[in-house]
Design a protein around this motif. Structure first.
Motif, PDB file in Angstrom:
ATOM      1  N   PRO A  70     -25.081 -19.565 -30.601  1.00 54.85           N
ATOM      2  CA  PRO A  70     -25.916 -19.689 -29.362  1.00 54.85           C
ATOM      3  C   PRO A  70     -25.919 -18.581 -27.617  1.00 54.85           C
ATOM      4  CG  PRO A  70     -24.717 -21.997 -29.201  1.00 54.85           C
ATOM      5  CD  PRO A  70     -23.584 -20.783 -30.155  1.00 54.85           C
ATOM      6  N   SER A  71     -26.758 -18.631 -27.197  1.00 54.13           N
ATOM      7  CA  SER A  71     -26.782 -17.930 -26.282  1.00 54.13           C
ATOM      8  C   SER A  71     -25.930 -18.801 -25.071  1.00 54.13           C
ATOM      9  CB  SER A  71     -27.833 -18.194 -25.069  1.00 54.13           C
ATOM     10  OG  SER A  71     -28.186 -17.055 -24.061  1.00 54.13           O
ATOM     11  N   GLY A  72     -25.103 -17.694 -24.841  1.00 54.54           N
ATOM     12  CA  GLY A  72     -24.424 -18.491 -23.574  1.00 54.54           C
ATOM     13  C   GLY A  72     -22.280 -18.430 -24.421  1.00 54.54           C
TER      14      GLY A  72
ATOM     15  N   GLY B  39     -20.906 -16.504 -25.568  1.00 50.78           N
ATOM     16  CA  GLY B  39     -19.797 -15.292 -25.210  1.00 50.78           C
ATOM     17  C   GLY B  39     -19.789 -13.840 -26.478  1.00 50.78           C
ATOM     18  N   LYS B  40     -20.499 -13.797 -26.679  1.00 55.97           N
ATOM     19  CA  LYS B  40     -20.626 -12.515 -27.504  1.00 55.97           C
ATOM     20  C   LYS B  40     -20.354 -11.089 -27.085  1.00 55.97           C
ATOM     21  CE  LYS B  40     -25.206 -13.541 -29.559  1.00 55.97           C
ATOM     22  NZ  LYS B  40     -24.689 -15.351 -28.282  1.00 55.97           N
ATOM     23  N   THR B  41     -21.746 -11.557 -26.476  1.00 60.02           N
ATOM     24  CA  THR B  41     -21.573  -9.620 -25.093  1.00 60.02           C
ATOM     25  C   THR B  41     -20.279 -10.320 -24.548  1.00 60.02           C
ATOM     26  OG1 THR B  41     -24.148 -10.225 -25.036  1.00 60.02           O
ATOM     27  CG2 THR B  41     -22.941  -8.557 -23.450  1.00 60.02           C
ATOM     28  N   THR B  42     -19.912 -10.354 -24.528  1.00 58.47           N
ATOM     29  CA  THR B  42     -18.452 -10.270 -23.535  1.00 58.47           C
ATOM     30  C   THR B  42     -16.983  -9.711 -24.896  1.00 58.47           C
ATOM     31  OG1 THR B  42     -19.173 -12.263 -22.155  1.00 58.47           O
ATOM     32  CG2 THR B  42     -16.476 -11.849 -22.221  1.00 58.47           C
ATOM     33  N   LEU B  43     -17.343 -10.631 -25.945  1.00 57.68           N
ATOM     34  CA  LEU B  43     -15.997 -10.685 -26.487  1.00 57.68           C
ATOM     35  C   LEU B  43     -16.102  -8.481 -26.994  1.00 57.68           C
ATOM     36  CD1 LEU B  43     -13.668 -10.821 -28.692  1.00 57.68           C
ATOM     37  CD2 LEU B  43     -16.230 -11.848 -30.463  1.00 57.68           C
TER      38      LEU B  43
END
Ligand code: ATP
Ligand code: MG
Length: 225
Positions: free
Chosen positions: A39-41, A43-47
């Motif tokens: 879901p949004s938030g 941690g996908k982009t951060t990872l």
């Protein structure tokens, strides 16, 4: 082989601290399309940013062929990124003053390749994403989906071993999205390590492996036949 070992990323401090990524360990395989699903938030982009070395973990490390990228100086890290890592950003990050061809060729130019080679490889990357006819346009003269595909072309122009995508089909219609998914699968089948953060069920269905993130941690890690 790119690998996260006990990677944690905390933003902020004290009572405002947020652990965007929590103790993630995973080895990503050449030849496989990996999907980061959550879901949004979650941690996908951060990872993805940690894997690309765009951001540094608070603890743990990212390893490339067993070597910790956290031990590299800036010059070594950016040379590695330019040559071996393609990144498709969630919001494209195209330079408005440059044409599609110039945007696609930028990483090669920064890597010191000569102008002719840059133009040829940028043109062939644009062709691969179906934009051969738009090479001379600037981002403002392109649709959202076309900008997204220029971002994909830029990520693949240097022929990287590792391709990271942040919602690479987020702005595409069904048909164009399907063609980008086909392209990502093809790039993986050629032996690249492809890791894509997405909400697109078609990418998850077509992926060779799905890592589900919840609150920054890997909740499940499923490999498909
Ligand atoms: N620079 C930052 N400073 C503080 N908190 C941040 C920062 N970047 C991200 N976060 C927080 O970290 C968490 C993970 O964010 P991230 O962008 O990695 O999520 P995501 O899974 O990519 O979400 P989305 O699907 O909406 O793109 C969120 O709670 C977010 O608010
Ligand atoms: Mg994101």
């Amino acid at each position: 082989m790119i690998e996260a070992r006990g990677v944690t990323k905390v933003y902020g401090a004290g009572t405002r601290a947020v652990a965007a990524v929590r103790d993630v360990s995973a080895a990503f395989e050449p030849g496989l399309l990996h999907c980061l699903w959550g879901p949004s938030g979650s941690g996908k982009t951060t990872l993805l940013h940690l894997l690309a070395g765009i951001d540094a973990p608070t603890s743990g490390g990212v390893f490339v062929d067993g070597e910790g990228i956290g031990t590299w100086d800036d010059a070594r890290a950016s040379a590695w990124r330019r040559r071996h890592v393609g990144f498709v950003f969630q919001f494209f990050n195209l330079l408005p003053a440059l044409t599609a061809r110039e945007n696609a060729g930028l990483p090669l130019l920064l890597d010191g390749k000569d102008g002719r080679e840059v133009r040829e490889r940028a043109a062939s990357a644009l062709e691969r994403v179906g934009l051969a006819g738009r090479a001379d346009r600037r981002p403002a003269e392109l649709s959202g989906g076309e900008m997204q595909r220029v971002a994909v072309a830029r990520a693949i122009a240097a022929d990287p071993a590792i391709l990271l995508g942040d919602e690479p089909t987020g702005n595409l219609d069904t048909e164009t999205g399907a063609s980008v998914i086909g392209l990502l699968k093809g790039l993986a089948a050629e032996g690249r390590t492809v890791i894509v953060a997405t909400h697109d069920t078609r990418i998850a269905e077509g992926a060779g492996r799905v890592l589900r993130l919840l609150d920054g941690a890997v909740a499940s890690d499923e490999k498909r036949a």
